[in-house]
Scaffold this motif. Structure first.
Motif, PDB file in Angstrom:
ATOM      1  N   GLU A 121       0.825  -1.204   0.000  1.00 21.94           N
ATOM      2  CA  GLU A 121       0.000   0.000   0.000  1.00 21.94           C
ATOM      3  C   GLU A 121       0.861   1.256   0.000  1.00 21.94           C
ATOM      4  N   ILE A 122       1.953   1.244   0.790  1.00 20.59           N
ATOM      5  CA  ILE A 122       2.840   2.409   0.848  1.00 20.59           C
ATOM      6  C   ILE A 122       3.475   2.661  -0.514  1.00 20.59           C
ATOM      7  N   LEU A 123       3.983   1.617  -1.136  1.00 19.81           N
ATOM      8  CA  LEU A 123       4.636   1.771  -2.437  1.00 19.81           C
ATOM      9  C   LEU A 123       3.648   2.248  -3.500  1.00 19.81           C
ATOM     10  N   MET A 124       2.459   1.685  -3.515  1.00 19.31           N
ATOM     11  CA  MET A 124       1.453   2.087  -4.499  1.00 19.31           C
ATOM     12  C   MET A 124       1.056   3.553  -4.306  1.00 19.31           C
ATOM     13  N   MET A 125       0.848   3.954  -3.057  1.00 16.15           N
ATOM     14  CA  MET A 125       0.442   5.330  -2.798  1.00 16.15           C
ATOM     15  C   MET A 125       1.572   6.311  -3.130  1.00 16.15           C
ATOM     16  N   PHE A 126       2.804   5.905  -2.879  1.00 14.81           N
ATOM     17  CA  PHE A 126       3.943   6.765  -3.206  1.00 14.81           C
ATOM     18  C   PHE A 126       4.029   6.980  -4.718  1.00 14.81           C
ATOM     19  N   ILE A 127       3.858   5.917  -5.483  1.00 12.08           N
ATOM     20  CA  ILE A 127       3.911   6.017  -6.942  1.00 12.08           C
ATOM     21  C   ILE A 127       2.762   6.864  -7.471  1.00 12.08           C
ATOM     22  N   ILE A 128       1.557   6.651  -6.924  1.00  6.47           N
ATOM     23  CA  ILE A 128       0.379   7.397  -7.384  1.00  6.47           C
ATOM     24  C   ILE A 128       0.539   8.887  -7.105  1.00  6.47           C
ATOM     25  N   THR A 129       0.946   9.233  -5.882  1.00  6.87           N
ATOM     26  CA  THR A 129       1.092  10.647  -5.534  1.00  6.87           C
ATOM     27  C   THR A 129       2.209  11.304  -6.340  1.00  6.87           C
ATOM     28  N   THR A 130       3.263  10.554  -6.638  1.00  4.32           N
ATOM     29  CA  THR A 130       4.341  11.095  -7.462  1.00  4.32           C
ATOM     30  C   THR A 130       3.857  11.374  -8.883  1.00  4.32           C
ATOM     31  N   LEU A 131       3.078  10.451  -9.434  1.00  2.00           N
ATOM     32  CA  LEU A 131       2.535  10.652 -10.779  1.00  2.00           C
ATOM     33  C   LEU A 131       1.563  11.830 -10.809  1.00  2.00           C
ATOM     34  N   ILE A 132       0.744  11.954  -9.768  1.00  2.00           N
ATOM     35  CA  ILE A 132      -0.194  13.076  -9.699  1.00  2.00           C
ATOM     36  C   ILE A 132       0.562  14.400  -9.670  1.00  2.00           C
ATOM     37  N   ARG A 133       1.629  14.462  -8.870  1.00  2.00           N
ATOM     38  CA  ARG A 133       2.420  15.692  -8.802  1.00  2.00           C
ATOM     39  C   ARG A 133       3.108  15.968 -10.129  1.00  2.00           C
ATOM     40  N   ALA A 134       3.617  14.922 -10.779  1.00  2.95           N
ATOM     41  CA  ALA A 134       4.293  15.108 -12.069  1.00  2.95           C
ATOM     42  C   ALA A 134       3.326  15.665 -13.105  1.00  2.95           C
ATOM     43  N   ILE A 135       2.093  15.135 -13.125  1.00  5.01           N
ATOM     44  CA  ILE A 135       1.091  15.624 -14.071  1.00  5.01           C
ATOM     45  C   ILE A 135       0.704  17.065 -13.752  1.00  5.01           C
ATOM     46  N   SER A 136       0.539  17.375 -12.472  1.00  3.34           N
ATOM     47  CA  SER A 136       0.178  18.740 -12.072  1.00  3.34           C
ATOM     48  C   SER A 136       1.263  19.732 -12.474  1.00  3.34           C
ATOM     49  N   MET A 137       2.522  19.379 -12.225  1.00  4.84           N
ATOM     50  CA  MET A 137       3.618  20.266 -12.592  1.00  4.84           C
ATOM     51  C   MET A 137       3.787  20.364 -14.101  1.00  4.84           C
ATOM     52  N   ALA A 138       3.418  19.303 -14.824  1.00  2.51           N
ATOM     53  CA  ALA A 138       3.472  19.349 -16.292  1.00  2.51           C
ATOM     54  C   ALA A 138       2.453  20.352 -16.824  1.00  2.51           C
ATOM     55  N   LYS A 139       1.255  20.363 -16.229  1.00  5.27           N
ATOM     56  CA  LYS A 139       0.247  21.345 -16.622  1.00  5.27           C
ATOM     57  C   LYS A 139       0.728  22.763 -16.308  1.00  5.27           C
ATOM     58  N   GLN A 149       1.491  35.788 -17.907  1.00  6.63           N
ATOM     59  CA  GLN A 149       1.411  36.020 -16.452  1.00  6.63           C
ATOM     60  C   GLN A 149       2.189  34.972 -15.663  1.00  6.63           C
ATOM     61  N   ILE A 150       2.472  33.825 -16.271  1.00  5.84           N
ATOM     62  CA  ILE A 150       3.196  32.755 -15.590  1.00  5.84           C
ATOM     63  C   ILE A 150       4.567  32.614 -16.217  1.00  5.84           C
ATOM     64  N   LYS A 151       5.586  32.635 -15.390  1.00  2.51           N
ATOM     65  CA  LYS A 151       6.943  32.512 -15.910  1.00  2.51           C
ATOM     66  C   LYS A 151       7.196  31.081 -16.386  1.00  2.51           C
ATOM     67  N   PRO A 152       7.806  30.923 -17.568  1.00  2.00           N
ATOM     68  CA  PRO A 152       8.079  29.573 -18.074  1.00  2.00           C
ATOM     69  C   PRO A 152       9.134  28.871 -17.223  1.00  2.00           C
ATOM     70  N   VAL A 153       8.936  27.598 -16.974  1.00  2.00           N
ATOM     71  CA  VAL A 153       9.880  26.833 -16.154  1.00  2.00           C
ATOM     72  C   VAL A 153      10.646  25.808 -16.969  1.00  2.00           C
ATOM     73  N   GLY A 154      10.072  25.357 -18.087  1.00  2.00           N
ATOM     74  CA  GLY A 154      10.764  24.396 -18.935  1.00  2.00           C
ATOM     75  C   GLY A 154      10.811  22.999 -18.329  1.00  2.00           C
ATOM     76  N   PHE A 155      11.536  22.115 -19.028  1.00  2.00           N
ATOM     77  CA  PHE A 155      11.621  20.722 -18.573  1.00  2.00           C
ATOM     78  C   PHE A 155      12.371  20.617 -17.252  1.00  2.00           C
ATOM     79  N   GLU A 156      13.449  21.365 -17.128  1.00  2.00           N
ATOM     80  CA  GLU A 156      14.235  21.303 -15.890  1.00  2.00           C
ATOM     81  C   GLU A 156      13.409  21.774 -14.700  1.00  2.00           C
ATOM     82  N   GLY A 157      12.653  22.853 -14.897  1.00  2.00           N
ATOM     83  CA  GLY A 157      11.798  23.347 -13.816  1.00  2.00           C
ATOM     84  C   GLY A 157      10.737  22.342 -13.444  1.00  2.00           C
ATOM     85  N   TRP A 158      10.152  21.678 -14.458  1.00  2.00           N
ATOM     86  CA  TRP A 158       9.153  20.639 -14.187  1.00  2.00           C
ATOM     87  C   TRP A 158       9.770  19.517 -13.354  1.00  2.00           C
ATOM     88  N   PHE A 159      10.974  19.098 -13.708  1.00  2.00           N
ATOM     89  CA  PHE A 159      11.646  18.015 -12.992  1.00  2.00           C
ATOM     90  C   PHE A 159      11.900  18.406 -11.536  1.00  2.00           C
TER      91      PHE A 159
END
Length: 225
Positions: A121-139, A149-159
């Motif tokens: 359960e811990i591993l699954m939740m860690f992976i899910i929350t990481t993917l959710i954050r990655a998608i949110s930061m990608a948006k 109005q929003i400063k560009p961050v690029g791929f490095e900023g997303w990472f």
């Protein structure tokens, strides 16, 4: 309002601390989120202070006062930029102390037996929350490249934004507010603590490796002309 009656940086810092604790206590008394109330109170106070500092020296602001401005004792500065810098620095120091206390709390809460029992359960939740954050930061990165109005961050900023989102004290506090009568409270507590531990060590290791081995920066030398 109280800060307008004080002309001392330590007193103003004390007002901030009192406001934080008082807002939390009042909110919890009425069974609403004390954490969110605390954050909202400090953000609102900071916004009013910024308005005061910005408009205090404007001639128009001094000559024409609205009812709300008079009600807020407009014209009397709540603080100064120099005193706010002191408050910021002290807040950082309190933050460092709080971060250390989190590790003490985690050490008391960690149960290796429970971690192993809920490892899937811990591993699954860690992976899910990481993917959710990655998608949110990608948006966020996508709209940053489209909107002025929003400063560009690029791929490095997303990472960096993806792996700098360490979960910690807030998650632990909220999960412990679950009533003891809840059937799956132990599961929630163990999984939350496990995800916090994994995010600290995994995210921290990823960022450290990136800045150590991938994005190396030359250290300035005092012998260079």
């Amino acid at each position: 309002m109280l800060m307008k009656l004080i002309n001392d940086k330590r007193g103003e810092l004390f007002v901030f601390i009192i406001e934080a604790y008082l807002s939390y206590v009042v909110a919890e008394h009425f069974h609403v989120s004390g954490i969110l109330t605390l954050i909202t109170a400090i953000i609102a106070t900071k916004a009013w202070i910024d308005i005061d500092i910005k408009t205090l020296d404007e001639v128009k602001a001094k000559k024409s006062k609205t009812f709300l401005q008079k009600l807020r004792l407009h014209g009397i500065d709540s603080t100064t930029s120099e005193r706010m810098e002191y408050i910021y620095e002290m807040a950082k120091e309190f933050g460092y102390i709080a971060a250390v206390m989190i590790f003490f709390v985690l050490a008391e809460m960690v149960s290796l037996e429970k971690f192993w029992e809920y490892k899937v359960e811990i591993l699954m939740m860690f992976i899910i929350t990481t993917l959710i954050r990655a998608i949110s930061m990608a948006k966020f990165a996508f709209w940053g490249s489209k909107l002025e109005q929003i400063k560009p961050v690029g791929f490095e900023g997303w990472f960096i934004l993806t792996f700098s989102g360490m979960k910690g004290a807030l998650s632990i506090i909220l999960v412990h507010m679950i009533p003891s009568s809840f059937e799956y409270k132990e599961l929630f507590e163990v999984v939350t603590t496990g995800v916090v531990m994994m995010s600290i060590f995994v995210y921290g290791t990823v960022l450290w490796s990136y800045f150590t081995f991938v994005k190396k920066e030359e250290e300035p030398s005092i012998f260079k002309k």
